[in-house]
Design a protein around this motif. Structure first.
Motif, PDB file in Angstrom:
ATOM      1  N   ASN A  38     -62.366 -93.953  40.802  1.00 54.75           N
ATOM      2  CA  ASN A  38     -61.975 -93.952  42.290  1.00 54.75           C
ATOM      3  C   ASN A  38     -60.402 -93.769  42.616  1.00 54.75           C
ATOM      4  O   ASN A  38     -59.927 -93.291  43.537  1.00 54.75           O
ATOM      5  CB  ASN A  38     -62.724 -94.799  43.073  1.00 54.75           C
ATOM      6  CG  ASN A  38     -63.006 -94.652  44.489  1.00 54.75           C
ATOM      7  OD1 ASN A  38     -63.338 -93.371  44.822  1.00 54.75           O
ATOM      8  ND2 ASN A  38     -62.759 -95.486  45.469  1.00 54.75           N
ATOM      9  N   GLU A  39     -59.842 -94.943  42.024  1.00 56.68           N
ATOM     10  CA  GLU A  39     -58.395 -94.995  42.228  1.00 56.68           C
ATOM     11  C   GLU A  39     -57.659 -93.774  41.889  1.00 56.68           C
ATOM     12  O   GLU A  39     -56.563 -93.317  42.599  1.00 56.68           O
ATOM     13  CB  GLU A  39     -57.791 -96.157  41.586  1.00 56.68           C
ATOM     14  CG  GLU A  39     -58.210 -97.590  41.786  1.00 56.68           C
ATOM     15  CD  GLU A  39     -57.861 -98.582  40.702  1.00 56.68           C
ATOM     16  OE1 GLU A  39     -57.243 -98.348  39.950  1.00 56.68           O
ATOM     17  OE2 GLU A  39     -58.329 -99.772  41.104  1.00 56.68           O
ATOM     18  N   LEU A  40     -57.985 -93.238  40.531  1.00 46.81           N
ATOM     19  CA  LEU A  40     -57.464 -92.013  40.163  1.00 46.81           C
ATOM     20  C   LEU A  40     -57.637 -90.839  41.405  1.00 46.81           C
ATOM     21  O   LEU A  40     -56.569 -90.132  41.748  1.00 46.81           O
ATOM     22  CB  LEU A  40     -57.886 -91.400  38.883  1.00 46.81           C
ATOM     23  CG  LEU A  40     -57.430 -91.961  37.788  1.00 46.81           C
ATOM     24  CD1 LEU A  40     -58.394 -91.638  36.737  1.00 46.81           C
ATOM     25  CD2 LEU A  40     -55.714 -91.717  37.412  1.00 46.81           C
ATOM     26  N   ILE A  41     -58.670 -90.787  41.899  1.00 45.60           N
ATOM     27  CA  ILE A  41     -59.159 -89.670  42.997  1.00 45.60           C
ATOM     28  C   ILE A  41     -58.119 -90.002  44.400  1.00 45.60           C
ATOM     29  O   ILE A  41     -57.532 -88.850  44.608  1.00 45.60           O
ATOM     30  CB  ILE A  41     -60.617 -89.623  43.268  1.00 45.60           C
ATOM     31  CG1 ILE A  41     -61.427 -89.504  42.185  1.00 45.60           C
ATOM     32  CG2 ILE A  41     -60.756 -88.872  44.608  1.00 45.60           C
ATOM     33  CD1 ILE A  41     -62.817 -89.901  42.270  1.00 45.60           C
ATOM     34  N   ASN A  42     -58.060 -91.219  44.506  1.00 43.51           N
ATOM     35  CA  ASN A  42     -57.028 -91.410  45.660  1.00 43.51           C
ATOM     36  C   ASN A  42     -55.682 -91.360  45.562  1.00 43.51           C
ATOM     37  O   ASN A  42     -54.823 -91.220  46.448  1.00 43.51           O
ATOM     38  CB  ASN A  42     -57.383 -92.917  46.047  1.00 43.51           C
ATOM     39  CG  ASN A  42     -58.846 -93.092  46.868  1.00 43.51           C
ATOM     40  OD1 ASN A  42     -59.495 -92.157  47.265  1.00 43.51           O
ATOM     41  ND2 ASN A  42     -59.441 -94.336  46.667  1.00 43.51           N
ATOM     42  N   THR A  43     -55.089 -91.023  44.251  1.00 39.78           N
ATOM     43  CA  THR A  43     -53.863 -90.850  43.941  1.00 39.78           C
ATOM     44  C   THR A  43     -53.315 -89.852  43.445  1.00 39.78           C
ATOM     45  O   THR A  43     -52.248 -89.487  43.177  1.00 39.78           O
ATOM     46  CB  THR A  43     -53.302 -92.185  43.191  1.00 39.78           C
ATOM     47  OG1 THR A  43     -54.073 -91.754  41.861  1.00 39.78           O
ATOM     48  CG2 THR A  43     -53.628 -93.659  43.806  1.00 39.78           C
ATOM     49  N   ILE A  44     -54.245 -88.860  43.362  1.00 36.33           N
ATOM     50  CA  ILE A  44     -53.956 -87.400  42.718  1.00 36.33           C
ATOM     51  C   ILE A  44     -52.863 -86.580  43.151  1.00 36.33           C
ATOM     52  O   ILE A  44     -51.921 -86.171  42.571  1.00 36.33           O
ATOM     53  CB  ILE A  44     -55.120 -86.502  42.625  1.00 36.33           C
ATOM     54  CG1 ILE A  44     -56.179 -86.955  41.662  1.00 36.33           C
ATOM     55  CG2 ILE A  44     -54.848 -85.071  42.559  1.00 36.33           C
ATOM     56  CD1 ILE A  44     -57.689 -86.225  41.725  1.00 36.33           C
ATOM     57  N   ASN A  45     -52.782 -86.790  44.758  1.00 30.49           N
ATOM     58  CA  ASN A  45     -51.745 -86.005  45.322  1.00 30.49           C
ATOM     59  C   ASN A  45     -50.583 -86.856  45.868  1.00 30.49           C
ATOM     60  O   ASN A  45     -49.727 -86.305  46.365  1.00 30.49           O
ATOM     61  CB  ASN A  45     -52.245 -85.397  46.690  1.00 30.49           C
ATOM     62  CG  ASN A  45     -53.476 -84.348  46.321  1.00 30.49           C
ATOM     63  OD1 ASN A  45     -53.163 -83.412  45.599  1.00 30.49           O
ATOM     64  ND2 ASN A  45     -54.507 -84.686  47.278  1.00 30.49           N
ATOM     65  N   GLY A  46     -50.600 -88.251  45.420  1.00 24.61           N
ATOM     66  CA  GLY A  46     -49.394 -88.982  45.775  1.00 24.61           C
ATOM     67  C   GLY A  46     -48.445 -89.426  44.337  1.00 24.61           C
ATOM     68  O   GLY A  46     -47.657 -90.112  44.635  1.00 24.61           O
ATOM     69  N   ILE A  47     -48.779 -88.794  43.409  1.00 28.20           N
ATOM     70  CA  ILE A  47     -47.919 -89.093  42.166  1.00 28.20           C
ATOM     71  C   ILE A  47     -47.516 -87.736  41.607  1.00 28.20           C
ATOM     72  O   ILE A  47     -48.023 -86.794  41.742  1.00 28.20           O
ATOM     73  CB  ILE A  47     -48.653 -90.140  41.124  1.00 28.20           C
ATOM     74  CG1 ILE A  47     -49.800 -89.417  40.714  1.00 28.20           C
ATOM     75  CG2 ILE A  47     -48.893 -91.584  41.830  1.00 28.20           C
ATOM     76  CD1 ILE A  47     -50.648 -90.188  39.597  1.00 28.20           C
ATOM     77  N   THR A  48     -46.643 -87.872  40.730  1.00 31.15           N
ATOM     78  CA  THR A  48     -45.940 -86.868  39.826  1.00 31.15           C
ATOM     79  C   THR A  48     -47.187 -86.541  38.968  1.00 31.15           C
ATOM     80  O   THR A  48     -47.913 -86.922  38.463  1.00 31.15           O
ATOM     81  CB  THR A  48     -44.824 -87.005  39.105  1.00 31.15           C
ATOM     82  OG1 THR A  48     -45.050 -88.124  38.354  1.00 31.15           O
ATOM     83  CG2 THR A  48     -43.694 -87.653  40.042  1.00 31.15           C
ATOM     84  N   ALA A  49     -46.949 -85.067  38.722  1.00 30.60           N
ATOM     85  CA  ALA A  49     -47.613 -84.408  37.520  1.00 30.60           C
ATOM     86  C   ALA A  49     -47.799 -85.228  36.057  1.00 30.60           C
ATOM     87  O   ALA A  49     -48.977 -85.516  35.587  1.00 30.60           O
ATOM     88  CB  ALA A  49     -47.306 -82.963  37.221  1.00 30.60           C
ATOM     89  N   ASP A  50     -46.488 -85.662  35.712  1.00 32.29           N
ATOM     90  CA  ASP A  50     -46.433 -86.325  34.342  1.00 32.29           C
ATOM     91  C   ASP A  50     -47.168 -87.778  34.548  1.00 32.29           C
ATOM     92  O   ASP A  50     -47.923 -88.057  33.549  1.00 32.29           O
ATOM     93  CB  ASP A  50     -45.041 -86.660  34.144  1.00 32.29           C
ATOM     94  CG  ASP A  50     -44.256 -85.370  33.704  1.00 32.29           C
ATOM     95  OD1 ASP A  50     -44.957 -84.412  33.417  1.00 32.29           O
ATOM     96  OD2 ASP A  50     -43.130 -85.365  33.552  1.00 32.29           O
ATOM     97  N   LYS A  51     -47.004 -88.540  35.879  1.00 29.00           N
ATOM     98  CA  LYS A  51     -47.753 -89.765  35.866  1.00 29.00           C
ATOM     99  C   LYS A  51     -49.123 -89.617  36.015  1.00 29.00           C
ATOM    100  O   LYS A  51     -49.983 -90.470  35.313  1.00 29.00           O
ATOM    101  CB  LYS A  51     -47.071 -90.413  37.325  1.00 29.00           C
ATOM    102  CG  LYS A  51     -47.830 -91.851  37.477  1.00 29.00           C
ATOM    103  CD  LYS A  51     -47.430 -92.692  36.515  1.00 29.00           C
ATOM    104  CE  LYS A  51     -47.723 -94.172  36.839  1.00 29.00           C
ATOM    105  NZ  LYS A  51     -47.519 -95.381  35.771  1.00 29.00           N
TER     106      LYS A  51
END
Length: 253
Positions: A84-97
Motif C-alpha cells: 500500500n505504501e508503494l502504491i501511494n508513493t509511485i508518482n512521488g519518487i524518482t524512477a530509480d528509487k
C-alpha cells in the motif's frame, strides 16, 4: 491437508490468534488462498516489472493492488501495508528509487511464496530430541557465477563462525569436493554449463548429506518444486542481505 502447526512456522503471516479458531473447512479455504497466491504472484511481479520498464505507473499500481489483496487475505499484514505504501508513493519518487523499493518488496514477497511452497511440499520431520554439540566453525561452499554476489557473501560472513569458500562454476565445485566436505552448500540455480539443479543432484549422488540452500529470485511453482526435488532444503531470495543469510545458516547449522 495443510496442518495448523506448519502454518504457524510462517512468521510473516499473522495467524497466531486466528488459526486455532479455524475448523477444517476454514483451513481448506485458507489453503486455497495460499495456492492462488503462489500461482498468481509471479505474473503480477512480471507485469509490474514490464510496466516499470514502460513507465506505466497506472499498470504498476493496478498489479500492486492485486498483490495487496492476496496478502491481506493471507493475513500478511506487514507486506500488505508495504504494498500500500508503494502504491501511494509511485508518482512521488524518482524512477530509480521506485525500482529499488520494488526490488526489495518483491524479494520479501518471493521469500514468502517460497516458504509457503516448502510448507506444502517438504515432508514434516518428526521432532527428535538429541544432544547437539555446536561446532566452533562451519565450512560453507558457495557456488555462483556472479562474482559480486560472492563478494557480498564473503563480507557478510567475515569474522563469523561461518567460513565460506566461493567458487564460480559447478565443475570447479565438484573438483573441490574431491578433497573437502562442507557443512552446508549455497548454490545459485541459474548458472551456465551446469546449473544449480544439476550440481545439487551430483552432490547428492556423491554421498554428501550437508544441507543444500538454493539462491534464487524466482518464486514460480515449477522452479521451486524442481529445486526441492534436486535436494534443496531451503532458499535465500536475491538480492541477499546479511540478516536473511544469517537466519538461514543458523537454522540449518
Amino acid at each position: 491437508m495443510l496442518s495448523k502447526k506448519r502454518l504457524l512456522t510462517l512468521a510473516e503471516l499473522n495467524l497466531k490468534d486466528k488459526i486455532e479458531q479455524m475448523d477444517e473447512a476454514q483451513l481448506n479455504i485458507y489453503a486455497q488462498k495460499m495456492n492462488l497466491f503462489i500461482d498468481s504472484y509471479p505474473a503480477y511481479e512480471r507485469n509490474v516489472k514490464d510496466a516499470l520498464a514502460g513507465h506505466d505507473s497506472g499498470m504498476i499500481s493496478m498489479n500492486l493492488m492485486g498483490i495487496r489483496m492476496m496478502l491481506t487475505d493471507l493475513h500478511s499484514d506487514r507486506l500488505a501495508n508495504k504494498s500500500n505504501e508503494l502504491i501511494n508513493t509511485i508518482n512521488g519518487i524518482t524512477a530509480d528509487k521506485l525500482e529499488a523499493n520494488l526490488t526489495a518488496f518483491f524479494s520479501e514477497v518471493s521469500a514468502l511464496s517460497i516458504a509457503m511452497q516448502m510448507v506444502q511440499q517438504i515432508d514434516e520431520k518428526p521432532d527428535i530430541v538429541d544432544e547437539v554439540t555446536e561446532k566452533q566453525e562451519y565450512y560453507i561452499l558457495a557456488v555462483d557465477d556472479a562474482s559480486f554476489f560472492l563478494s557480498a557473501l564473503k563480507a557478510f560472513l567475515d569474522g563469523t563462525k561461518y567460513k565460506v569458500t566461493c567458487l564460480t562454476s559447478g565443475a570447479t565445485a565438484l573438483r573441490y569436493l574431491l578433497k573437502n566436505t562442507p557443512d552446508l552448500f549455497l548454490l545459485d540455480i541459474e548458472m551456465p554449463e551446469m546449473d544449480g539443479y544439476e550440481l545439487a543432484q551430483k552432490i547428492k549422488t556423491q554421498g554428501f548429506t550437508a544441507p543444500i540452500i538454493f539462491l534464487t529470485g524466482n518464486a514460480s511453482k515449477e522452479y521451486v518444486a524442481k529445486a526441492i526435488k534436486a535436494g534443496g532444503v531451503d532458499f535465500i531470495v536475491k538480492p541477499i542481505d546479511k540478516i536473511r543469510v544469517m537466519e538461514k545458516l543458523e537454522k540449518h547449522l
